[in-house]
Each structure stands twice: as structure tokens, then as C-alpha cells.
Design a protein around this motif. Structure first.
Motif, PDB file in Angstrom:
ATOM      1  N   MET A  91       0.834  -1.112  -0.013  1.00  0.00           N
ATOM      2  CA  MET A  91      -0.128  -0.010   0.123  1.00  0.00           C
ATOM      3  C   MET A  91       0.770   1.293   0.072  1.00  0.00           C
ATOM      4  SD  MET A  91      -2.859  -0.599   2.743  1.00  0.00           S
ATOM      5  CE  MET A  91      -2.110  -1.924   3.387  1.00  0.00           C
ATOM      6  N   ASP A 110      -5.162   1.704  -6.635  1.00  0.00           N
ATOM      7  CA  ASP A 110      -6.007   2.253  -5.685  1.00  0.00           C
ATOM      8  C   ASP A 110      -7.460   2.230  -6.363  1.00  0.00           C
ATOM      9  OD1 ASP A 110      -6.403   3.783  -3.188  1.00  0.00           O
ATOM     10  OD2 ASP A 110      -7.362   5.036  -4.593  1.00  0.00           O
ATOM     11  N   ASP A 148     -15.054  -8.200  -0.881  1.00  0.00           N
ATOM     12  CA  ASP A 148     -14.546  -8.204   0.495  1.00  0.00           C
ATOM     13  C   ASP A 148     -14.166  -6.650   1.091  1.00  0.00           C
ATOM     14  OD1 ASP A 148     -14.392  -8.577   3.291  1.00  0.00           O
ATOM     15  OD2 ASP A 148     -12.538  -9.630   3.182  1.00  0.00           O
ATOM     16  N   TYR A 176      -5.213  -2.440   7.718  1.00  0.00           N
ATOM     17  CA  TYR A 176      -5.194  -1.972   6.205  1.00  0.00           C
ATOM     18  C   TYR A 176      -6.414  -0.489   6.441  1.00  0.00           C
ATOM     19  CZ  TYR A 176      -9.300  -4.971   6.534  1.00  0.00           C
ATOM     20  OH  TYR A 176     -10.629  -5.601   7.088  1.00  0.00           O
ATOM     21  N   PRO A 177      -6.224   0.167   5.423  1.00  0.00           N
ATOM     22  CA  PRO A 177      -7.192   1.429   5.508  1.00  0.00           C
ATOM     23  C   PRO A 177      -8.576   1.170   5.223  1.00  0.00           C
ATOM     24  CG  PRO A 177      -5.841   1.527   3.620  1.00  0.00           C
ATOM     25  CD  PRO A 177      -5.356   0.438   4.170  1.00  0.00           C
ATOM     26  N   PHE A 208     -10.887  -6.153  -3.940  1.00  0.00           N
ATOM     27  CA  PHE A 208     -10.242  -5.862  -2.423  1.00  0.00           C
ATOM     28  C   PHE A 208      -9.475  -6.882  -2.084  1.00  0.00           C
ATOM     29  CE2 PHE A 208     -13.769  -2.826  -2.522  1.00  0.00           C
ATOM     30  CZ  PHE A 208     -12.839  -1.656  -2.445  1.00  0.00           C
ATOM     31  N   TRP A 259      -7.923  -8.153  -7.609  1.00  0.00           N
ATOM     32  CA  TRP A 259      -7.719  -6.648  -7.635  1.00  0.00           C
ATOM     33  C   TRP A 259      -7.750  -5.841  -6.302  1.00  0.00           C
ATOM     34  CZ3 TRP A 259     -10.837  -2.993  -5.648  1.00  0.00           C
ATOM     35  CH2 TRP A 259     -10.211  -1.740  -5.746  1.00  0.00           C
ATOM     36  N   ASN A 272      -5.605  -2.898  -3.537  1.00  0.00           N
ATOM     37  CA  ASN A 272      -4.162  -2.326  -3.241  1.00  0.00           C
ATOM     38  C   ASN A 272      -3.048  -3.297  -2.515  1.00  0.00           C
ATOM     39  OD1 ASN A 272      -4.754  -2.325  -0.834  1.00  0.00           O
ATOM     40  ND2 ASN A 272      -5.144  -0.259  -0.485  1.00  0.00           N
ATOM     41  N   PHE A 291      -0.631 -12.019   0.526  1.00  0.00           N
ATOM     42  CA  PHE A 291      -0.331 -13.344   1.077  1.00  0.00           C
ATOM     43  C   PHE A 291       0.314 -14.073   0.016  1.00  0.00           C
ATOM     44  CE2 PHE A 291      -4.036 -12.415   3.809  1.00  0.00           C
ATOM     45  CZ  PHE A 291      -3.602 -12.251   4.950  1.00  0.00           C
TER      46      PHE A 291
HETATM   47  N1  SAM Z   1     -10.481 -10.501   1.430  1.00  0.00           N
HETATM   48  C1  SAM Z   1      -9.272 -10.138   1.998  1.00  0.00           C
HETATM   49  C2  SAM Z   1      -8.652 -11.416   2.762  1.00  0.00           C
HETATM   50  O1  SAM Z   1      -9.465 -12.460   2.831  1.00  0.00           O
HETATM   51  O2  SAM Z   1      -7.485 -11.350   2.864  1.00  0.00           O
HETATM   52  C3  SAM Z   1      -9.504  -9.172   2.963  1.00  0.00           C
HETATM   53  C4  SAM Z   1      -9.718  -7.934   2.352  1.00  0.00           C
HETATM   54  S1  SAM Z   1      -9.757  -6.500   3.575  1.00  0.00           S
HETATM   55  C5  SAM Z   1     -11.293  -6.621   4.269  1.00  0.00           C
HETATM   56  C6  SAM Z   1      -9.975  -5.141   2.438  1.00  0.00           C
HETATM   57  C7  SAM Z   1      -8.691  -4.742   1.447  1.00  0.00           C
HETATM   58  O3  SAM Z   1      -8.959  -3.535   0.820  1.00  0.00           O
HETATM   59  C8  SAM Z   1      -7.329  -4.462   2.142  1.00  0.00           C
HETATM   60  O4  SAM Z   1      -6.316  -5.324   1.570  1.00  0.00           O
HETATM   61  C9  SAM Z   1      -7.139  -2.918   1.968  1.00  0.00           C
HETATM   62  O5  SAM Z   1      -5.753  -2.613   1.824  1.00  0.00           O
HETATM   63  C10 SAM Z   1      -7.949  -2.861   0.600  1.00  0.00           C
HETATM   64  N2  SAM Z   1      -8.177  -1.596   0.549  1.00  0.00           N
HETATM   65  C11 SAM Z   1      -8.406  -0.252   1.432  1.00  0.00           C
HETATM   66  N3  SAM Z   1      -8.450   0.648   0.783  1.00  0.00           N
HETATM   67  C12 SAM Z   1      -8.492   0.400  -0.507  1.00  0.00           C
HETATM   68  C13 SAM Z   1      -8.476   1.482  -1.601  1.00  0.00           C
HETATM   69  N4  SAM Z   1      -8.433   2.901  -1.390  1.00  0.00           N
HETATM   70  N5  SAM Z   1      -8.233   0.847  -2.841  1.00  0.00           N
HETATM   71  C14 SAM Z   1      -7.914  -0.312  -2.948  1.00  0.00           C
HETATM   72  N6  SAM Z   1      -7.922  -1.233  -2.078  1.00  0.00           N
HETATM   73  C15 SAM Z   1      -8.064  -0.686  -0.734  1.00  0.00           C
END
Ligand code: SAM
Length: 445
Positions: free
Chosen positions: A141, A217, A239, A253-254, A418, A429, A431, A436
Motif C-alpha cells: 500500500m 487504488d 470483501d 489496512y485502511p 479488494f 484486484w 491495493n 499473501f
Molecule cells: N478478502 C481479503 C482477505 O481475505 O485477505 C481481505 C480484504 S480486506 C477486508 C480489504 C482490503 O481492501 C485490504 O487489503 C485493504 O488494503 C484494501 N483497500 C483499502 N482501501 C483501498 C483502496 N482505496 N483501494 C484499493 N484497496 C483498498
């Protein structure tokens, strides 16, 4: 149901507990994406395997939990506000399904035995690596946010077996072909049938066979929209980084305000023949209300069913009280259908589009020509899948459990939004879709 579902579980990672519930081992499911590496179970199961649990049998622990639950419920009911009461009614409706699924697990002694050893499964001691605190992970990120981001490149290493001199008694030789490509705002694909090792700033990542990622992003998500909806996706798993106390507290994460998700181009990502959409939601009633009344209508999604992920510890018991209001040991996956959008969109250049088409679902062209469509089953409600959780907020890979309900051509074209990991046949897709994929989560075969 099969007489002995264990052999099939060992291969597939899915154990049918009864007609409405399954137990899954995410490590086995993920390993189907790899040929040269495998997911290290000890790094996947980094939590929930402490053996500070009592020496009680799972059944006895469960009985004492039930007693406590009843007592707690008595004390609680009067103090709920209006929204909490709706949430509680929802919980009471799903509870019998969760309890039935959990009871089926506690009765399945064969799978309970396997469960206790999942963390060391198939690993010789030297391979069962723990995540070392010293070896720092790259913050994808942060890297994506700096001005140099467009210049960072990832090196994809393709191994080729060179069999030329094998018959003459020489050992099998290998050659490595390297491809270098920008890592951010770019579709990066492994179109081969083997997983590959990739390098980014001295960190190694394992990229599954036939998979691709687009790391950007939210502002750049439009780059994923296919120019032709025939090349859209039939299965869309999302997610979102929902705002909630716990994510903010742990700052892994944000998170984003709900209104940001309204602009996700779900309709535009759908395949012409429609898509099954699977959305992870938290148990907060305010969020459910937002999804039902604002988000799904805006995305053009019609609600179809709810599935539940019930979390258990290594000894089969729940990590917390089922009735505990703000810390339920289960999460909900809302399922809906999106009709798709016929027509062209501006966003993708044709070469990029062709790459998505080819890499994520090489058979799609052929299937479109043959007109082969999935025989779509009606989607059931209240299905429960049980697993031991991995890292914080990491969801189990549930694509396989949904395939029967996906509309459109086969094999399904799947995308996760996400995403923090990659799966064979999928586009990931977010950030940090490589999160993993860091080699520290893998062992070589
Ligand atoms: N499903 C994933 C897993 O099983 O590991 C978890 C996803 S987590 C709830 C949400 C993800 O969205 C995080 O990786 C976070 O960094 C990302 N995210 C947050 N803000 C974002 C942005 N503005 N653009 C893209 N991704 C973003």
C-alpha cells in the motif's frame, strides 16, 4: 452424501457435513492453484491453534457454553435498542442452521482428528516455518502511494524444463525466462500452467498458475472494466474495507466510508450473461441496511441468499459465544445476481482486454463459440461453511462452493475485489493483492 467423505476431503479440502453444511480447509483449497509450491499450513493457521484450551472434550465444552449462552441471553434481551433488536432477530433466525452445522462437525470424529493437525499437515518439521517477526513484509500500500510507484517493476521468473540431454544420462536441466513489467496500475499475469516465482524489491512472491492481478487504488478500478461485456466476469467476490471499530483499532489496512463503495463499477464488470455477486458483510445492522437499501440497488444486484462462515478453533469449538452481541463467531456472505450490461465501455484498451480474457479463462473463447453454458442450480439459503480462521480478516477461498450457482459460460470468469491473495483462474484486484503471495507463506514442494 458419500459413505466416507474423508478421502475426498484430503484431495479437495471440502468435507460435506450434511446437506446444508461443509467443513473446509483453506490451505488444501488454495493448494489447488499451485504445482511447484504449496501454502505453508503453519503460516496460514497463525492463530487459533494455541492449546491453552481446556482438556474438556469439544462436546463437554460446547455444553457448558450452551448453558452460559442461555444465561447471557436472559440478561441481554431487555437492553437492546431498536436496530440491535432487528440484528438479534436476524441472528435468532440463522442460529439453528449454525448450531446444526456445528453439531455435525462435533459428531464427525474423523474430521475432528484431521482438524487438530491441520497446522502441521503434510509438513516435515523443517518446513513448518513460523512467520518470523524480523523478516519484514513489503508494504504494498505504501509503495503504491509514492511518486515512484509507476516505475516499480516486478520480475516474473518462468522455469522451463530442458529435456534435451535427459536421455543421455544427464539430469533434467532448467532454464529461466524472465519477464519484467510494471507492478502498479498494470495487469500482471501468469498465463502458464505452473506457479512462478516473482521478485519485487528483493522480496519474493509466488504467483499461481493461470492467474492475474491488478494492483491499484480504488481510483483506478475502472481499468478493470472490459470494453465488451462478453468479456466481463460471471463471479464477483467483494470483501470491502468496511469501516468498523476493530479494523481501525488494529490498523491492518485502511478502511473506507460506505459511500465509496457505491461507485464500484459492478454492473460494468458483469458478463453479458450476468454474474453471481458474493459480498462479505459484518454483522452490524446499519451496514446490512445500507447494503439492502442503497448498495445492491445502485449496483443493479438482486439479493438471492445468505451463506455463513462459522469459525472454529483447532479443537472444533467456537472461538467465542454464538450469542455474544458484538463478537459473533461467524460472518455473512450475501449473494445476489447482477444482470450485466450489454454495450461497450471506454475503459480498457483492447490489448489489455485480450490479456484478461486469455489469462483468467483461456477456455472462454472456445466456450463462447460452442455456446456452452453452465447448468445453473437455484441458490439455497442459509448454507454454512466451517473453517479455522487464518490471519486477521483473511476470508476462506469460497469460490469453489459457489460455482454451481454462477450464470454464464464455463469455466466461470472470476474476479475478487479488494483481494489480498491470488487463485488460479481468477483476477485479483486491490491495493495489495500480492499480500499473501509473499514467499514466506509458502514452502516448495
Ligand atoms: N478478502 C481479503 C482477505 O481475505 O485477505 C481481505 C480484504 S480486506 C477486508 C480489504 C482490503 O481492501 C485490504 O487489503 C485493504 O488494503 C484494501 N483497500 C483499502 N482501501 C483501498 C483502496 N482505496 N483501494 C484499493 N484497496 C483498498
Amino acid at each position: 452424501m458419500e459413505d466416507n467423505p474423508l478421502p475426498s476431503f484430503i484431495k479437495s479440502g471440502i468435507y460435506q457435513l450434511n446437506s446444508t453444511a461443509v467443513f473446509i480447509d483453506p490451505v488444501r483449497l488454495l493448494n489447488r492453484s499451485y504445482t511447484r509450491f504449496r501454502v505453508s499450513p503453519s503460516t496460514y493457521y497463525s492463530r487459533f491453534f494455541d492449546s491453552t484450551n481446556s482438556t474438556q472434550s469439544p462436546k463437554a465444552s460446547e455444553d457448558s457454553r450452551k448453558r452460559k449462552r442461555k444465561q447471557k441471553k436472559k440478561n441481554k434481551v431487555q437492553s437492546l435498542n431498536e436496530r440491535e433488536q432487528i440484528a438479534d432477530r436476524r441472528h435468532q433466525e440463522v442460529k439453528p442452521f449454525l448450531l446444526k452445522a456445528h453439531e455435525a462437525l462435533l459428531e464427525a470424529t474423523d474430521i475432528l482428528k484431521v482438524l487438530r493437525n491441520l497446522r502441521n499437515d503434510g509438513c516435515v518439521v523443517r518446513e513448518c516455518k513460523e512467520l518470523s517477526k524480523e523478516s519484514s513484509e513489503l508494504s504494498l500500500m505504501e509503495l503504491g502511494g509514492v511518486w515512484q510507484a509507476p516505475m516499480y517493476e516486478i520480475v516474473l521468473n518462468y522455469y522451463h524444463d530442458d529435456k534435451t540431454f535427459q536421455n543421455e544420462g544427464f539430469p533434467l536441466a532448467h532454464s529461466i525466462e524472465q519477464r519484467v513489467t510494471p507492478v502498479f496500475n498494470n495487469l500482471v499475469a501468469n498465463e502458464g500452467n505452473d506457479d512462478i516465482e516473482a521478485e519485487l524489491l528483493n522480496h519474493k512472491y509466488i504467483i499461481p498458475k493461470r492467474s492475474c492481478f491488478y494492483m491499484s487504488d480504488l481510483q483506478q478500478i475502472d481499468s478493470l472494466i472490459p470494453a465488451d461485456s462478453d468479456c466481463g466476469f460471471n463471479l464477483i467476490v467483494i470483501d470491502p474495507p468496511w469501516e468498523n471499530g476493530s479494523a481501525r483499532q488494529k490498523v491492518r489496512y485502511p478502511t473506507l466510508p460506505n459511500r465509496y463503495f457505491l461507485s464500484l463499477p459492478v454492473k460494468e464488470l458483469c458478463h453479458t450473461s450476468g454474474a453471481l455477486l458474493a459480498l462479505w458483510v459484518t454483522n452490524r445492522e446499519k451496514l446490512r441496511d445500507f447494503v439492502e437499501n442503497d448498495l445492491f440497488p445502485k449496483w443493479g444486484v438482486t439479493y438471492a441468499a445468505s451463506f455463513y462462515w462459522l469459525k472454529v478453533k483447532a479443537n472444533g469449538i467456537l472461538p467465542g459465544e454464538l450469542d455474544l452481541f458484538h463478537h459473533r463467531p461467524y460472518e455473512c456472505l450475501l449473494l445476489g445476481y447482477c444482470k450485466g450490461k450489454v454495450g461497450l465501455s471506454h475503459a480498457l484498451e483492447l490489448p489489455l482486454l485480450k490479456r484478461i480474457l486469455f489469462f483468467t479463462s483461456p477456455c472462454l473463447l472456445q466456450d463462447t463459440h460452442s455456446g456452452k453454458l453452465t447448468r445453473m442450480n437455484p441458490i439455497p439459503d442459509n448454507r454454512v461453511f466451517i473453517s479455522v480462521p487464518g490471519d486477521y480478516s483473511r476470508k476462506p477461498p469460497i469460490g469453489e462452493l459457489l460455482l454451481d450457482y454462477v450464470p454464464g459460460p464455463m469455466p466461470a470468469r472470476c474476479v475478487e475485489l479488494f483481494a489480498r491473495e491470488m487463485i488460479a483462474g481468477w483476477t485479483s484486484w486491490g491495493n495489495e493483492p500480492l499480500h499473501f503471495q509473499d514467499s514466506r507463506y509458502f514452502v516448495s514442494k
